[in-house]
Design an enzyme around this catalytic site. Structure first.
Site, PDB file in Angstrom:
ATOM      1  N   ARG A 180      69.737  61.725  99.481  1.00 61.08           N
ATOM      2  CA  ARG A 180      70.070  61.642  98.037  1.00 61.08           C
ATOM      3  C   ARG A 180      70.407  60.244  97.642  1.00 61.08           C
ATOM      4  O   ARG A 180      70.721  59.726  96.708  1.00 61.08           O
ATOM      5  CB  ARG A 180      71.022  62.539  97.796  1.00 61.08           C
ATOM      6  CG  ARG A 180      70.567  63.929  97.857  1.00 61.08           C
ATOM      7  CD  ARG A 180      71.616  65.118  97.312  1.00 61.08           C
ATOM      8  NE  ARG A 180      71.267  66.190  97.627  1.00 61.08           N
ATOM      9  CZ  ARG A 180      70.548  67.160  96.936  1.00 61.08           C
ATOM     10  NH1 ARG A 180      69.748  66.675  95.793  1.00 61.08           N
ATOM     11  NH2 ARG A 180      70.262  68.181  97.336  1.00 61.08           N
TER      12      ARG A 180
ATOM     13  N   HIS B 285      73.186  60.291  86.914  1.00 62.35           N
ATOM     14  CA  HIS B 285      73.393  61.469  87.854  1.00 62.35           C
ATOM     15  C   HIS B 285      74.782  61.949  87.686  1.00 62.35           C
ATOM     16  O   HIS B 285      75.529  61.485  87.677  1.00 62.35           O
ATOM     17  CB  HIS B 285      73.236  61.044  89.436  1.00 62.35           C
ATOM     18  CG  HIS B 285      71.722  60.269  89.527  1.00 62.35           C
ATOM     19  ND1 HIS B 285      70.838  61.307  89.847  1.00 62.35           N
ATOM     20  CD2 HIS B 285      71.548  59.087  89.603  1.00 62.35           C
ATOM     21  CE1 HIS B 285      69.767  60.435  89.987  1.00 62.35           C
ATOM     22  NE2 HIS B 285      70.087  58.990  90.025  1.00 62.35           N
ATOM     23  N   LEU B 286      74.598  63.467  87.460  1.00 61.04           N
ATOM     24  CA  LEU B 286      75.923  64.195  87.513  1.00 61.04           C
ATOM     25  C   LEU B 286      76.848  63.888  88.439  1.00 61.04           C
ATOM     26  O   LEU B 286      78.043  63.794  88.527  1.00 61.04           O
ATOM     27  CB  LEU B 286      75.534  65.804  87.121  1.00 61.04           C
ATOM     28  CG  LEU B 286      74.823  65.902  85.953  1.00 61.04           C
ATOM     29  CD1 LEU B 286      74.162  67.342  86.012  1.00 61.04           C
ATOM     30  CD2 LEU B 286      75.937  65.802  84.732  1.00 61.04           C
TER      31      LEU B 286
ATOM     32  N   ASN C   1      67.699  61.001  83.975  1.00 64.98           N
ATOM     33  CA  ASN C   1      68.153  61.650  84.978  1.00 64.98           C
ATOM     34  C   ASN C   1      67.053  62.305  85.649  1.00 64.98           C
ATOM     35  O   ASN C   1      66.586  63.124  85.590  1.00 64.98           O
ATOM     36  CB  ASN C   1      69.391  62.737  84.767  1.00 64.98           C
ATOM     37  CG  ASN C   1      69.818  63.401  85.824  1.00 64.98           C
ATOM     38  OD1 ASN C   1      69.423  63.053  87.268  1.00 64.98           O
ATOM     39  ND2 ASN C   1      70.979  64.123  86.043  1.00 64.98           N
TER      40      ASN C   1
ATOM     41  N   TYR D 253      77.459  69.860  89.948  1.00 59.84           N
ATOM     42  CA  TYR D 253      76.928  69.456  89.014  1.00 59.84           C
ATOM     43  C   TYR D 253      77.522  69.813  87.537  1.00 59.84           C
ATOM     44  O   TYR D 253      77.256  69.513  86.383  1.00 59.84           O
ATOM     45  CB  TYR D 253      75.373  70.191  88.886  1.00 59.84           C
ATOM     46  CG  TYR D 253      74.717  69.700  89.763  1.00 59.84           C
ATOM     47  CD1 TYR D 253      74.149  68.429  90.016  1.00 59.84           C
ATOM     48  CD2 TYR D 253      74.132  70.580  90.676  1.00 59.84           C
ATOM     49  CE1 TYR D 253      73.280  67.667  91.017  1.00 59.84           C
ATOM     50  CE2 TYR D 253      73.244  69.809  91.816  1.00 59.84           C
ATOM     51  CZ  TYR D 253      73.072  68.901  92.080  1.00 59.84           C
ATOM     52  OH  TYR D 253      72.223  68.414  93.052  1.00 59.84           O
TER      53      TYR D 253
ATOM     54  N   ASP E 261      56.820  53.655  88.242  1.00 57.16           N
ATOM     55  CA  ASP E 261      55.702  52.902  87.596  1.00 57.16           C
ATOM     56  C   ASP E 261      55.329  53.311  86.302  1.00 57.16           C
ATOM     57  O   ASP E 261      55.143  52.130  85.452  1.00 57.16           O
ATOM     58  CB  ASP E 261      54.562  52.978  88.402  1.00 57.16           C
ATOM     59  CG  ASP E 261      54.334  52.502  89.967  1.00 57.16           C
ATOM     60  OD1 ASP E 261      55.355  51.717  90.341  1.00 57.16           O
ATOM     61  OD2 ASP E 261      53.579  52.912  90.821  1.00 57.16           O
TER      62      ASP E 261
END
Length: 151
Positions: free
Chosen positions: A112, A101-102, A75, A26, A88
């Site tokens: 993932r 996403h990092l 994110n 990250y 939703d």
């Protein structure tokens, strides 16, 4: 772009730990630094940027329901793989959004690699670290500008 344009930036669970949580995945930047840089970028474009980070799914959903933003950058973090409710909420307000996403989620564990958001997102940016947020904001600004020209 006029100052009435608003973009909502949402960050999901554990992103408050950026800078110290698994920096190999990250990066070393804190969420506060990322948001500060994005706020500067938005201000230079005369756009209002609102930010919420929450570890609670319902708080993110409530923010989506309450927003008057014209665009959302999200994110969803771990909610990416689990939250039909968050999906939703985004579909319910019909505000265009970009998923960020990092890390490169496609180069990580199989669980993932599934997203409940990517098939509905205007775009998905992953694997570019904190820079991905800047690209998402640029894309949002471009989308809003194009939409304004079409009106």
């Amino acid at each position: 772009m006029s100052t009435t344009v608003k973009i909502l930036l949402l960050n999901g669970p554990n992103l408050n730990l950026l800078g110290r949580r698994e920096p190999g995945h990250y990066g070393h930047q804190t969420l506060a630094t990322i948001v500060s840089e994005l706020s500067t970028q938005a201000q230079q474009a005369s756009v209002s940027l609102e930010h919420l980070q929450s570890n609670a799914e319902h708080e993110l959903i409530d923010a989506i329901h309450a927003t008057d933003a014209q665009f959302i950058i999200i994110n969803p973090a771990a909610f990416t793989h689990t939250s039909v409710a968050l999906r939703d909420a985004l579909l319910g307000v019909a505000i265009p959004f970009i998923e960020v996403h990092l890390s490169n989620v496609h180069a990580r564990e199989p669980f993932r690699q599934h997203s409940y958001f990517s098939d509905k997102a205007l775009g998905v940016i992953c694997g570019l670290g904190a820079q991905g947020y800047k690209f998402a904001l640029q894309a949002a600004l471009s989308h809003l500008s194009d939409k304004q020209l079409q009106s």
